[in-house]
Design an enzyme around this catalytic site. Structure first.
Site, PDB file in Angstrom:
ATOM      1  N   VAL A 132      32.276  90.639 -38.946  1.00 14.40           N
ATOM      2  CA  VAL A 132      31.221  90.344 -37.960  1.00 14.40           C
ATOM      3  C   VAL A 132      30.526  91.636 -37.541  1.00 14.40           C
ATOM      4  O   VAL A 132      31.169  92.572 -37.069  1.00 14.40           O
ATOM      5  CB  VAL A 132      31.803  89.659 -36.700  1.00 14.40           C
ATOM      6  N   LYS A 205      29.715  84.021 -38.607  1.00  7.02           N
ATOM      7  CA  LYS A 205      30.103  85.094 -37.672  1.00  7.02           C
ATOM      8  C   LYS A 205      30.260  84.547 -36.249  1.00  7.02           C
ATOM      9  O   LYS A 205      31.176  84.941 -35.521  1.00  7.02           O
ATOM     10  CB  LYS A 205      29.065  86.215 -37.718  1.00  7.02           C
TER      11      LYS A 205
HETATM   12  N1  HSE Z   1      24.110  89.669 -45.147  1.00  9.83           N
HETATM   13  C1  HSE Z   1      24.719  90.189 -43.988  1.00  9.83           C
HETATM   14  C2  HSE Z   1      23.625  90.614 -43.032  1.00  9.83           C
HETATM   15  C3  HSE Z   1      25.579  91.375 -44.356  1.00  9.83           C
HETATM   16  O1  HSE Z   1      22.462  90.683 -43.426  1.00  9.83           O
HETATM   17  O2  HSE Z   1      23.916  90.865 -41.872  1.00  9.83           O
HETATM   18  C4  HSE Z   1      26.567  91.748 -43.325  1.00  9.83           C
HETATM   19  O3  HSE Z   1      27.407  90.711 -42.977  1.00  9.83           O
END
Ligand code: HSE
Length: 439
Positions: A132, A205
């Protein structure tokens, strides 16, 4: 004392960052952990592919089960993402008595309850700070730093790719696809970018944050999820005119009715610090009853910021390896037997304000009709803008109205909107976004 031996699964952006940070800061890390920490083995898909890190004493293998079954390995670090194979590998590592560190938010959000139960049973740790908000220690901050608080609400920019796209949309008005491509090239975006732009990554998250904030089991299916694809440059500019910024937020709020869990684009006052978090940066505001509002800010993705959290987790598990498994910090902040469900609040029952953009027929009385419908639904208007011919078509006989409401029950707002849509005043689309004051 012998060095702690780490086995990596995955040596992509974050894996290479982890090797680099562990090597560059080896001395300081050993002084903190009390032991030297060495990566001894890494599983990769293609052994011949060049890597962005030194591979000196590192054995590369193609079968990840060699890592989780390697008797030499003390700590397994899983960085391949995905659910199926990652779950199998982590459960195998746990069964083999290894400590586990993972950055895999989807896995924790969807299968964390099973994984933590297995780890508890086996007396090992599964650490997931990097899952997260990348390098921000938000898990530790809530789980440990705010352990004395009753968490009231939290709201976070927890997907860097979405924030990057929204920032570019506001500042340059450039096209969506181009900005997404930049984010992918910079290594921020997920393998499947729909996870970023449709809000799924943020929902994973938020599931994790809500669990550690409220002591509820992980419940991804309870999160209302909306991505950023309907946000336009024009709406961002109207929001700006009204004193707001559009941010993609994950929000968890405890109310008398239960727990709100929602991910969606949100207008927030420009004066809030979190409204000024731009680009790939992440930030989470957590409001506790004792501490008040706290803001946690930093890089939410990228090789070394994410490696920073991975390495901190490795240090944590190394320090705790000799501690009584029943007296360690619980995986989800609350003792496993003390996790308890809170009812999920249905979106219709959520109290929130709205931004409403309407393409109206440019006729006398049309605006009155709209405001009458809102008044009859007891929805108070907070601000109103009207733009003539905002569609920019010379023949257009339309006007654009932008209305900000006061907080209202979402179900009431939707019913009023349906009436506006049925009234014949509307000639084009009705666009809505939620508005939160985060006060
Ligand atoms: N794809 C995710 C973001 C990467 O852009 O935040 C980190 O978790």
């Amino acid at each position: 004392m012998d060095a702690i031996k780490v086995g990596l699964i995955g040596l992509g952006t974050v894996g290479a960052g982890t090797v680099t940070v562990l090597e560059r800061n080896a001395n300081e890390i050993a002084r903190r952990a009390g032991r030297e920490i060495k990566v001894v083995q890494a599983a990769v898909k293609d052994i011949t592919k060049p890597r962005d890190c030194a591979l000196d004493e590192l054995e590369l293998v193609e079968d990840p089960f060699l890592v989780v079954n390697n008797p030499e390995v003390d700590v397994v670090v899983e960085l391949i993402g995905g659910e199926t194979l990652a779950k199998e590998l982590i459960l195998q590592a746990i069964a083999n008595g290894k400590q586990v560190v993972t950055a895999n938010k989807a896995l924790i959000a969807l299968h964390g309850n099973d994984i933590f139960a297995a780890a508890q049973e086996q007396g090992v740790m599964v650490a997931f700070e990097a899952a997260v908000a990348g390098g921000i220690s938000i898990i530790k901050a809530i789980r440990e730093g705010m352990a004395g608080n009753r968490i009231e609400w939290l709201a976070g920019i927890i997907n860097g790719t979405s924030n990057y796209i929204l920032t570019e949309l506001e500042q340059t008005g450039v096209d969506f696809a181009g900005v997404l491509k930049d984010a992918q090239d910079l290594g921020y975006a997920e393998a499947d970018p729909t996870f970023d732009i449709e809000g799924i990554d943020a929902a994973h998250k938020l599931t994790i944050l809500a669990s550690i904030a409220y002591g509820v089991p992980l419940q991804f299916e309870a999160v209302f999820t909306e991505g950023i694809t309907k946000v336009t440059h024009q709406d961002v500019l109207y929001a700006q005119e009204l004193g707001y910024r559009v941010k993609h937020l994950g929000i968890a709020r405890r109310t008398d009715a239960g727990l709100e869990l929602r991910v969606h684009p949100t207008l927030i006052p420009r004066s809030r610090l979190i409204a000024n978090v731009n680009g790939v940066m992440n930030a989470v505001v957590v409001r506790g009853d004792a501490v008040g509002s706290t803001l946690h800010y930093g890089a939410g993705a990228g090789a070394e910021p994410t490696a920073s959290a991975v390495v901190a987790d490795v240090v944590d598990v190394v320090r705790a390896m000799t501690a009584d498994p029943n007296n360690r910090v619980p995986h989800l902040a609350f003792q496993p037997g003390a996790l308890a469900n809170l009812p999920a609040v249905a979106m219709d029952e959520v109290q929130t304000a709205f931004y409403l953009r309407l393409e109206l027929a440019d006729k006398t009385g049309v605006m009155a009709q709209v405001t009458d419908i809102l008044a009859a639904a007891n929805i108070n208007i907070n601000a109103l803008l009207q733009k003539a011919d905002a569609t920019q078509s010379e023949q257009s006989d339309t006007a654009t109205a932008i209305i900000l409401t006061e907080p209202t029950r979402e179900g009431d707002f939707n019913a009023a909107l349906a009436q506006i849509q049925a009234s014949g005043s509307l000639v084009g689309e009705a666009v809505t976004f939620r508005v939160e004051s985060l006060a």
